[in-house]
Design a protein around this motif. Structure first.
Motif, PDB file in Angstrom:
ATOM      1  N   HIS A   1      -8.693  -0.961   0.710  1.00 37.09           N
ATOM      2  CA  HIS A   1      -9.524  -0.240   1.681  1.00 37.09           C
ATOM      3  C   HIS A   1     -10.837  -0.970   1.932  1.00 37.09           C
ATOM      4  O   HIS A   1     -11.323  -1.021   3.073  1.00 37.09           O
ATOM      5  CB  HIS A   1      -9.787   1.184   1.177  1.00 37.09           C
ATOM      6  CG  HIS A   1     -10.665   1.982   2.081  1.00 37.09           C
ATOM      7  ND1 HIS A   1     -12.020   2.144   1.850  1.00 37.09           N
ATOM      8  CD2 HIS A   1     -10.401   2.632   3.234  1.00 37.09           C
ATOM      9  CE1 HIS A   1     -12.546   2.877   2.815  1.00 37.09           C
ATOM     10  NE2 HIS A   1     -11.593   3.195   3.666  1.00 37.09           N
ATOM     11  N   ARG A   2     -11.426  -1.544   0.890  1.00 34.91           N
ATOM     12  CA  ARG A   2     -12.696  -2.275   1.073  1.00 34.91           C
ATOM     13  C   ARG A   2     -12.492  -3.530   1.902  1.00 34.91           C
ATOM     14  O   ARG A   2     -13.313  -3.836   2.780  1.00 34.91           O
ATOM     15  CB  ARG A   2     -13.290  -2.635  -0.291  1.00 34.91           C
ATOM     16  CG  ARG A   2     -13.905  -1.474  -1.039  1.00 34.91           C
ATOM     17  CD  ARG A   2     -14.716  -1.965  -2.225  1.00 34.91           C
ATOM     18  NE  ARG A   2     -13.908  -2.777  -3.130  1.00 34.91           N
ATOM     19  CZ  ARG A   2     -13.222  -2.290  -4.149  1.00 34.91           C
ATOM     20  NH1 ARG A   2     -13.230  -0.977  -4.389  1.00 34.91           N
ATOM     21  NH2 ARG A   2     -12.508  -3.074  -4.946  1.00 34.91           N
TER      22      ARG A   2
ATOM     23  N   LEU B   1      -5.992  -0.498   7.656  1.00 27.65           N
ATOM     24  CA  LEU B   1      -5.520   0.836   7.323  1.00 27.65           C
ATOM     25  C   LEU B   1      -5.859   1.836   8.419  1.00 27.65           C
ATOM     26  O   LEU B   1      -5.095   2.773   8.667  1.00 27.65           O
ATOM     27  CB  LEU B   1      -6.126   1.288   5.984  1.00 27.65           C
ATOM     28  CG  LEU B   1      -5.741   0.461   4.748  1.00 27.65           C
ATOM     29  CD1 LEU B   1      -6.416   1.021   3.515  1.00 27.65           C
ATOM     30  CD2 LEU B   1      -4.236   0.425   4.570  1.00 27.65           C
ATOM     31  N   ARG B   2      -6.984   1.642   9.075  1.00 27.51           N
ATOM     32  CA  ARG B   2      -7.383   2.566  10.129  1.00 27.51           C
ATOM     33  C   ARG B   2      -6.398   2.544  11.298  1.00 27.51           C
ATOM     34  O   ARG B   2      -6.169   3.563  11.955  1.00 27.51           O
ATOM     35  CB  ARG B   2      -8.798   2.232  10.600  1.00 27.51           C
ATOM     36  CG  ARG B   2      -9.476   3.319  11.394  1.00 27.51           C
ATOM     37  CD  ARG B   2     -10.975   3.179  11.401  1.00 27.51           C
ATOM     38  NE  ARG B   2     -11.401   1.802  11.613  1.00 27.51           N
ATOM     39  CZ  ARG B   2     -12.053   1.064  10.722  1.00 27.51           C
ATOM     40  NH1 ARG B   2     -12.334   1.584   9.537  1.00 27.51           N
ATOM     41  NH2 ARG B   2     -12.417  -0.171  10.976  1.00 27.51           N
TER      42      ARG B   2
ATOM     43  N   PHE C   1       0.831  -1.204   0.000  1.00 30.20           N
ATOM     44  CA  PHE C   1       0.000   0.000   0.000  1.00 30.20           C
ATOM     45  C   PHE C   1       0.869   1.258   0.000  1.00 30.20           C
ATOM     46  O   PHE C   1       0.600   2.218  -0.746  1.00 30.20           O
ATOM     47  CB  PHE C   1      -0.916  -0.031   1.228  1.00 30.20           C
ATOM     48  CG  PHE C   1      -1.784   1.181   1.381  1.00 30.20           C
ATOM     49  CD1 PHE C   1      -3.000   1.270   0.725  1.00 30.20           C
ATOM     50  CD2 PHE C   1      -1.389   2.228   2.191  1.00 30.20           C
ATOM     51  CE1 PHE C   1      -3.803   2.398   0.870  1.00 30.20           C
ATOM     52  CE2 PHE C   1      -2.184   3.347   2.343  1.00 30.20           C
ATOM     53  CZ  PHE C   1      -3.395   3.429   1.686  1.00 30.20           C
TER      54      PHE C   1
ATOM     55  N   LEU D   1      -6.948   9.857   2.921  1.00 31.84           N
ATOM     56  CA  LEU D   1      -7.233   8.734   2.032  1.00 31.84           C
ATOM     57  C   LEU D   1      -8.725   8.630   1.753  1.00 31.84           C
ATOM     58  O   LEU D   1      -9.137   8.454   0.593  1.00 31.84           O
ATOM     59  CB  LEU D   1      -6.718   7.440   2.666  1.00 31.84           C
ATOM     60  CG  LEU D   1      -7.131   6.137   1.985  1.00 31.84           C
ATOM     61  CD1 LEU D   1      -6.559   6.065   0.580  1.00 31.84           C
ATOM     62  CD2 LEU D   1      -6.686   4.924   2.807  1.00 31.84           C
ATOM     63  N   LEU D   2      -9.546   8.737   2.782  1.00 35.47           N
ATOM     64  CA  LEU D   2     -11.000   8.677   2.582  1.00 35.47           C
ATOM     65  C   LEU D   2     -11.477   9.812   1.680  1.00 35.47           C
ATOM     66  O   LEU D   2     -12.326   9.617   0.803  1.00 35.47           O
ATOM     67  CB  LEU D   2     -11.710   8.739   3.936  1.00 35.47           C
ATOM     68  CG  LEU D   2     -11.463   7.575   4.896  1.00 35.47           C
ATOM     69  CD1 LEU D   2     -12.232   7.780   6.199  1.00 35.47           C
ATOM     70  CD2 LEU D   2     -11.838   6.241   4.262  1.00 35.47           C
TER      71      LEU D   2
ATOM     72  N   HIS E   1      -5.243   8.814   7.180  1.00 34.65           N
ATOM     73  CA  HIS E   1      -6.451   8.038   6.918  1.00 34.65           C
ATOM     74  C   HIS E   1      -7.587   8.944   6.467  1.00 34.65           C
ATOM     75  O   HIS E   1      -8.353   8.587   5.555  1.00 34.65           O
ATOM     76  CB  HIS E   1      -6.853   7.257   8.171  1.00 34.65           C
ATOM     77  CG  HIS E   1      -7.956   6.281   7.941  1.00 34.65           C
ATOM     78  ND1 HIS E   1      -9.264   6.538   8.318  1.00 34.65           N
ATOM     79  CD2 HIS E   1      -7.972   5.056   7.352  1.00 34.65           C
ATOM     80  CE1 HIS E   1     -10.029   5.515   7.992  1.00 34.65           C
ATOM     81  NE2 HIS E   1      -9.274   4.604   7.404  1.00 34.65           N
TER      82      HIS E   1
ATOM     83  N   VAL F   1      -5.758   0.448  -4.461  1.00 31.47           N
ATOM     84  CA  VAL F   1      -5.977   1.142  -3.193  1.00 31.47           C
ATOM     85  C   VAL F   1      -7.418   0.952  -2.725  1.00 31.47           C
ATOM     86  O   VAL F   1      -7.679   0.690  -1.537  1.00 31.47           O
ATOM     87  CB  VAL F   1      -5.639   2.638  -3.343  1.00 31.47           C
ATOM     88  CG1 VAL F   1      -6.087   3.432  -2.118  1.00 31.47           C
ATOM     89  CG2 VAL F   1      -4.152   2.829  -3.562  1.00 31.47           C
TER      90      VAL F   1
ATOM     91  N   GLY G   1     -10.082  -2.376   5.540  1.00 29.37           N
ATOM     92  CA  GLY G   1     -10.210  -1.005   6.029  1.00 29.37           C
ATOM     93  C   GLY G   1      -9.799  -0.862   7.481  1.00 29.37           C
ATOM     94  O   GLY G   1      -9.216   0.154   7.879  1.00 29.37           O
TER      95      GLY G   1
END
Length: 399
Positions: free
Chosen positions: A267-268, A274-275, A212, A286-287, A283, A263, A271
């Motif tokens: 994230h899906r 990544l959080r 990532f 990114l959102l 973060h 990416v 998630g």
């Protein structure tokens, strides 16, 4: 013509399974060997996180990266001896991945995607689960080795090359299969109630985080090179014809699309990872970048002619590449033991009054420890073979 029937053409002999298995075993071992040599040259997924390092720029002959030939590769061989460590490692990785494509991306296995049969997907995952322990166990599965080689190409090649585009598409497939393996392990742990399997995904999660971070860096390079192309006052500064500039520009856009989709998939699926691994500011950025790209891809409600689907996709990609998440977070910190910590990794930063944890820093430190273990296991595997070589040399000298 003389009344004699022509002899029937000899049937084409199908490939022999034994020969295919032998070639696959050899390529599987070569993958472990090239990955070990990659870490010996300090070009692993952890070491190349240092964006300030000049290792990847040594002998740079392309635009924001190394330039390899776009034609077919003859096999496993270096074109000449005057190569830097980065060029030699990238060349070997590109050649090996091209040879492995014949086993992984064959027509009969294309059904292993989301719409494919369960048997095809299981066949692909069985190939990727295999582990070659001759050079140690830290490297992990074959899929982990393929991702390590692909990440090296992603970090070193120029974004406008055909090899970079192939690498982005190939890595997107590898990341999808890695996510499938993580889902499988987590599903087994949830059914059995035993969380030992979950611990097996920690190494895969670390590799996923490193991928990532490298994808983020590659997206920034794509946006930078795309800006260079569009700011050219005269195409002859870099290209021979306008068609060449258009071709290279399309390559960058297509590679950027593959990276953005990667990416989104990470994230899906992960998630929560990544959080915890990213800082609060990174973060949130990114959102915002993901939402910004989706908004640009939607058709407008204004009257008049609507842009085409292709134009909306390109607009969404450009909005994503121009987002603060892609353009920022390029700095790194140097910890003890030469550990390089990217800026967007969680390290106790404060954002909106909340203090994040240190899971990201711990994962990066573990990545550097994995690199050291891979190198140590490589030495341990070579030592017995070297002793045998010395004994045979001594016996030959005595005779």
């Amino acid at each position: 013509r003389d009344g004699v029937q022509p002899a029937a053409a000899a049937p084409i002999e199908p490939p022999r399974p034994r020969l295919a298995r032998k070639a696959w075993t050899t390529l599987r071992y070569l993958t472990s060997l090239v990955v070990a040599l990659q870490h010996r040259s300090r070009l692993g997924v952890a070491e190349t996180l240092d964006y300030r390092s000049s290792v990847l720029s040594q002998g740079c002959r392309g635009l924001a990266g190394l330039r390899l030939g776009d034609g077919n590769l003859p096999g496993l061989a270096l074109p000449h001896a005057d190569l830097s460590a980065a060029e030699a490692a990238a060349t070997a990785a590109a050649q090996l991945l091209t040879l492995l494509d014949a086993f992984i991306f064959v027509d009969s296995l294309l059904l292993a995607g989301p719409g494919g049969s369960a048997a095809s997907r299981e066949h692909v995952l069985a190939l990727f689960r295999s582990t070659d322990r001759m050079l140690g166990e830290t490297q992990g599965t074959l899929l982990s080795g393929l991702i390590r080689l692909s990440v090296l190409l992603l970090a070193s090649l120029e974004p406008c090359s055909a090899k970079f585009l192939q690498c982005a598409g190939r890595l997107r497939c590898f990341v999808g299969w890695l996510l499938a393996l993580i889902r499988e392990v987590n599903g087994v742990a949830g059914v059995t109630g035993v969380h030992q399997e979950v611990n097996l995904t920690q190494r895969d999660d670390r590799l996923l985080l490193a991928t990532f971070l490298h994808v983020h860096r590659a997206l920034e390079r794509c946006g930078r090179v795309l800006g260079i192309f569009e700011e050219l006052s005269d195409y002859r500064d870099l290209f021979d014809t306008p068609a060449d500039r258009t071709k290279h520009r399309r390559r960058v856009l297509r590679a950027g699309h593959e990276l953005r989709e990667m990416v989104g998939a990470i994230h899906r699926e992960r998630g929560s990872l990544l959080r915890t691994m990213l800082s609060g500011r990174a973060h949130a950025a990114l959102l915002h970048a993901l939402d910004r790209g989706k908004g640009a891809a939607r058709p407008t409600r204004e009257d008049g002619p609507q842009p085409s689907v292709q134009a909306r996709k390109e607009g969404a990609l450009r909005a994503f590449l121009a987002s603060p998440w892609v353009q920022n977070f390029a700095d790194v910190d140097l910890l003890d033991d030469a550990v390089v910590l990217p800026e967007q990794v969680s390290n106790g930063q404060t954002y909106n009054g909340a203090v994040c944890g240190t899971e990201g820093r711990d994962a990066v430190v573990a990545l550097f420890q994995d690199s050291k273990r891979i190198d140590q296991e490589f030495d341990a595997a070579l030592q017995p073979a070297f002793e045998i070589y010395r004994e045979r040399a001594r016996q030959n000298a005595d005779t």
